[in-house]
Scaffold this motif. Structure first.
Motif, mmCIF file in Angstrom:
data_model
loop_
_atom_site.group_PDB
_atom_site.id
_atom_site.type_symbol
_atom_site.label_atom_id
_atom_site.label_comp_id
_atom_site.label_asym_id
_atom_site.label_seq_id
_atom_site.Cartn_x
_atom_site.Cartn_y
_atom_site.Cartn_z
ATOM 1 N N ALA A 28 64.746 20.223 58.091
ATOM 2 C CA ALA A 28 65.492 21.262 57.381
ATOM 3 C C ALA A 28 64.668 22.538 57.244
ATOM 4 C CB ALA A 28 65.920 20.757 56.003
ATOM 5 N N LYS A 29 63.376 22.385 57.013
ATOM 6 C CA LYS A 29 62.480 23.531 56.829
ATOM 7 C C LYS A 29 61.887 24.021 58.149
ATOM 8 C CE LYS A 29 62.196 23.567 52.226
ATOM 9 N NZ LYS A 29 62.418 24.781 51.447
ATOM 10 N N MET A 30 62.210 23.328 59.253
ATOM 11 C CA MET A 30 61.664 23.635 60.579
ATOM 12 C C MET A 30 60.134 23.626 60.567
ATOM 13 S SD MET A 30 64.158 23.687 62.646
ATOM 14 C CE MET A 30 63.497 24.349 64.147
ATOM 15 N N LEU A 52 62.973 13.696 70.032
ATOM 16 C CA LEU A 52 61.610 14.087 69.650
ATOM 17 C C LEU A 52 60.641 12.908 69.686
ATOM 18 C CD1 LEU A 52 62.387 16.423 66.597
ATOM 19 C CD2 LEU A 52 61.936 17.085 68.958
ATOM 20 N N GLN A 53 60.786 12.062 70.681
ATOM 21 C CA GLN A 53 59.933 10.871 70.769
ATOM 22 C C GLN A 53 58.451 11.212 70.818
ATOM 23 O OE1 GLN A 53 62.553 11.576 72.722
ATOM 24 N NE2 GLN A 53 63.883 9.804 72.926
ATOM 25 N N ASP A 54 58.107 12.379 71.364
ATOM 26 C CA ASP A 54 56.696 12.774 71.455
ATOM 27 C C ASP A 54 56.093 13.085 70.089
ATOM 28 O OD1 ASP A 54 56.801 12.472 74.183
ATOM 29 O OD2 ASP A 54 57.003 14.609 74.603
ATOM 30 N N ARG A 55 56.935 13.189 69.072
ATOM 31 C CA ARG A 55 56.453 13.439 67.711
ATOM 32 C C ARG A 55 56.067 12.139 67.008
ATOM 33 N NH1 ARG A 55 54.942 18.570 66.217
ATOM 34 N NH2 ARG A 55 55.584 19.758 68.014
ATOM 35 N N LYS A 65 41.003 11.349 66.387
ATOM 36 C CA LYS A 65 41.205 12.792 66.536
ATOM 37 C C LYS A 65 41.514 13.152 67.987
ATOM 38 C CE LYS A 65 38.285 13.836 62.617
ATOM 39 N NZ LYS A 65 37.097 14.482 62.119
ATOM 40 N N SER A 66 42.279 12.278 68.643
ATOM 41 C CA SER A 66 42.552 12.494 70.061
ATOM 42 C C SER A 66 43.895 13.172 70.318
ATOM 43 C CB SER A 66 42.517 11.152 70.799
ATOM 44 O OG SER A 66 43.538 10.299 70.295
ATOM 45 N N ILE A 67 44.605 13.542 69.266
ATOM 46 C CA ILE A 67 45.878 14.224 69.489
ATOM 47 C C ILE A 67 45.741 15.694 69.120
ATOM 48 C CG2 ILE A 67 47.253 12.163 69.057
ATOM 49 C CD1 ILE A 67 47.991 13.484 66.328
ATOM 50 N N LEU A 68 46.544 16.494 69.740
ATOM 51 C CA LEU A 68 46.605 17.905 69.389
ATOM 52 C C LEU A 68 47.824 18.092 68.501
ATOM 53 C CD1 LEU A 68 45.914 19.520 72.877
ATOM 54 C CD2 LEU A 68 44.325 19.283 70.972
ATOM 55 N N LEU A 69 47.627 18.677 67.344
ATOM 56 C CA LEU A 69 48.719 18.897 66.414
ATOM 57 C C LEU A 69 49.338 20.262 66.720
ATOM 58 C CD1 LEU A 69 46.953 17.503 63.251
ATOM 59 C CD2 LEU A 69 48.607 16.342 64.700
ATOM 60 N N ASN A 70 50.543 20.225 67.245
ATOM 61 C CA ASN A 70 51.194 21.442 67.708
ATOM 62 C C ASN A 70 52.432 21.782 66.898
ATOM 63 O OD1 ASN A 70 49.445 21.726 69.992
ATOM 64 N ND2 ASN A 70 50.566 20.076 70.984
ATOM 65 N N LYS A 71 52.751 23.062 66.908
ATOM 66 C CA LYS A 71 54.016 23.516 66.356
ATOM 67 C C LYS A 71 55.126 23.006 67.271
ATOM 68 C CE LYS A 71 52.183 27.747 64.361
ATOM 69 N NZ LYS A 71 52.251 29.201 64.331
ATOM 70 N N PHE A 72 56.370 23.159 66.828
ATOM 71 C CA PHE A 72 57.487 22.778 67.675
ATOM 72 C C PHE A 72 57.536 23.677 68.907
ATOM 73 C CE2 PHE A 72 59.756 21.303 63.643
ATOM 74 C CZ PHE A 72 59.576 19.958 63.928
ATOM 75 N N SER A 73 57.815 23.077 70.041
ATOM 76 C CA SER A 73 58.043 23.866 71.254
ATOM 77 C C SER A 73 59.455 24.452 71.187
ATOM 78 C CB SER A 73 57.918 22.961 72.488
ATOM 79 O OG SER A 73 58.993 22.011 72.504
ATOM 80 N N LYS A 74 59.752 25.390 72.055
ATOM 81 C CA LYS A 74 61.101 25.966 72.104
ATOM 82 C C LYS A 74 62.126 24.890 72.417
ATOM 83 C CE LYS A 74 59.815 30.680 73.226
ATOM 84 N NZ LYS A 74 59.983 31.820 74.107
ATOM 85 N N ASN A 78 65.270 23.786 70.016
ATOM 86 C CA ASN A 78 66.653 23.715 70.480
ATOM 87 C C ASN A 78 67.269 22.345 70.188
ATOM 88 O OD1 ASN A 78 66.741 26.363 71.408
ATOM 89 N ND2 ASN A 78 66.023 25.798 73.440
ATOM 90 N N LYS A 79 66.498 21.283 70.378
ATOM 91 C CA LYS A 79 66.993 19.933 70.090
ATOM 92 C C LYS A 79 67.297 19.763 68.598
ATOM 93 C CE LYS A 79 64.654 17.589 73.890
ATOM 94 N NZ LYS A 79 63.622 16.607 74.275
ATOM 95 N N ILE A 80 66.435 20.305 67.757
ATOM 96 C CA ILE A 80 66.634 20.206 66.304
ATOM 97 C C ILE A 80 67.873 20.996 65.885
ATOM 98 C CG2 ILE A 80 65.658 20.807 64.044
ATOM 99 C CD1 ILE A 80 62.861 20.258 65.372
ATOM 100 N N LYS A 81 68.029 22.193 66.427
ATOM 101 C CA LYS A 81 69.208 23.002 66.104
ATOM 102 C C LYS A 81 70.494 22.288 66.532
ATOM 103 C CE LYS A 81 67.053 27.552 66.062
ATOM 104 N NZ LYS A 81 66.953 28.875 66.712
ATOM 105 N N LYS A 82 70.463 21.681 67.699
ATOM 106 C CA LYS A 82 71.626 20.934 68.193
ATOM 107 C C LYS A 82 71.927 19.756 67.267
ATOM 108 C CE LYS A 82 73.278 18.527 72.320
ATOM 109 N NZ LYS A 82 72.936 18.101 73.683
ATOM 110 N N PHE A 83 70.881 19.044 66.843
ATOM 111 C CA PHE A 83 71.047 17.915 65.921
ATOM 112 C C PHE A 83 71.636 18.382 64.594
ATOM 113 C CE2 PHE A 83 69.201 15.549 62.347
ATOM 114 C CZ PHE A 83 69.817 14.327 62.551
ATOM 115 N N LYS A 84 71.114 19.484 64.053
ATOM 116 C CA LYS A 84 71.611 20.003 62.775
ATOM 117 C C LYS A 84 73.085 20.372 62.868
ATOM 118 C CE LYS A 84 67.448 22.034 60.734
ATOM 119 N NZ LYS A 84 66.862 23.310 60.279
#
Length: 101
Positions: A28-30, A52-55, A65-74, A78-84
């Protein structure tokens, strides 16, 4: 307590959670998030539904500490907006059907 929790989410760059409801708040807060597979199907089902399986990460990867914590990709945004949008339509339909009963 709830206000403090929401304030912490608002001030966070990303969220790491194993809680189903925290994922919804993050969506909800993106706010970018990572989650773990739980002992129920809810979290995996939600991640599969949105795409969003990669999340989903293994908790051991945090320890290493082997993962990179990233912001949402474009693409993820788009997937989140479609879901909402789809969820909002389903809720409106549900309420309309309740009124017809």
């Amino acid at each position: 307590m709830c206000i403090g929790f929401l304030k912490k989410i608002n001030n966070s760059k990303f969220i790491i959670t194993g809680r189903f409801h925290s994922i919804f708040i993050s969506l909800a807060k993106m706010k970018a998030f990572y989650t773990f597979e739980s002992d129920t199907y809810k979290i995996k089902g939600l991640m599969d539904m949105i795409g969003l399986q990669d999340r989903m990460i293994d908790i051991n990867s945090l320890k290493k500490k082997s993962i990179l914590l990233n912001k949402f990709s474009k693409n993820e945004i788009n997937k989140i907006k479609k879901f909402k949008k789809k969820a909002n339509q389903a809720i409106k339909k549900f309420i309309k059907e309740l009124k017809e009963i």
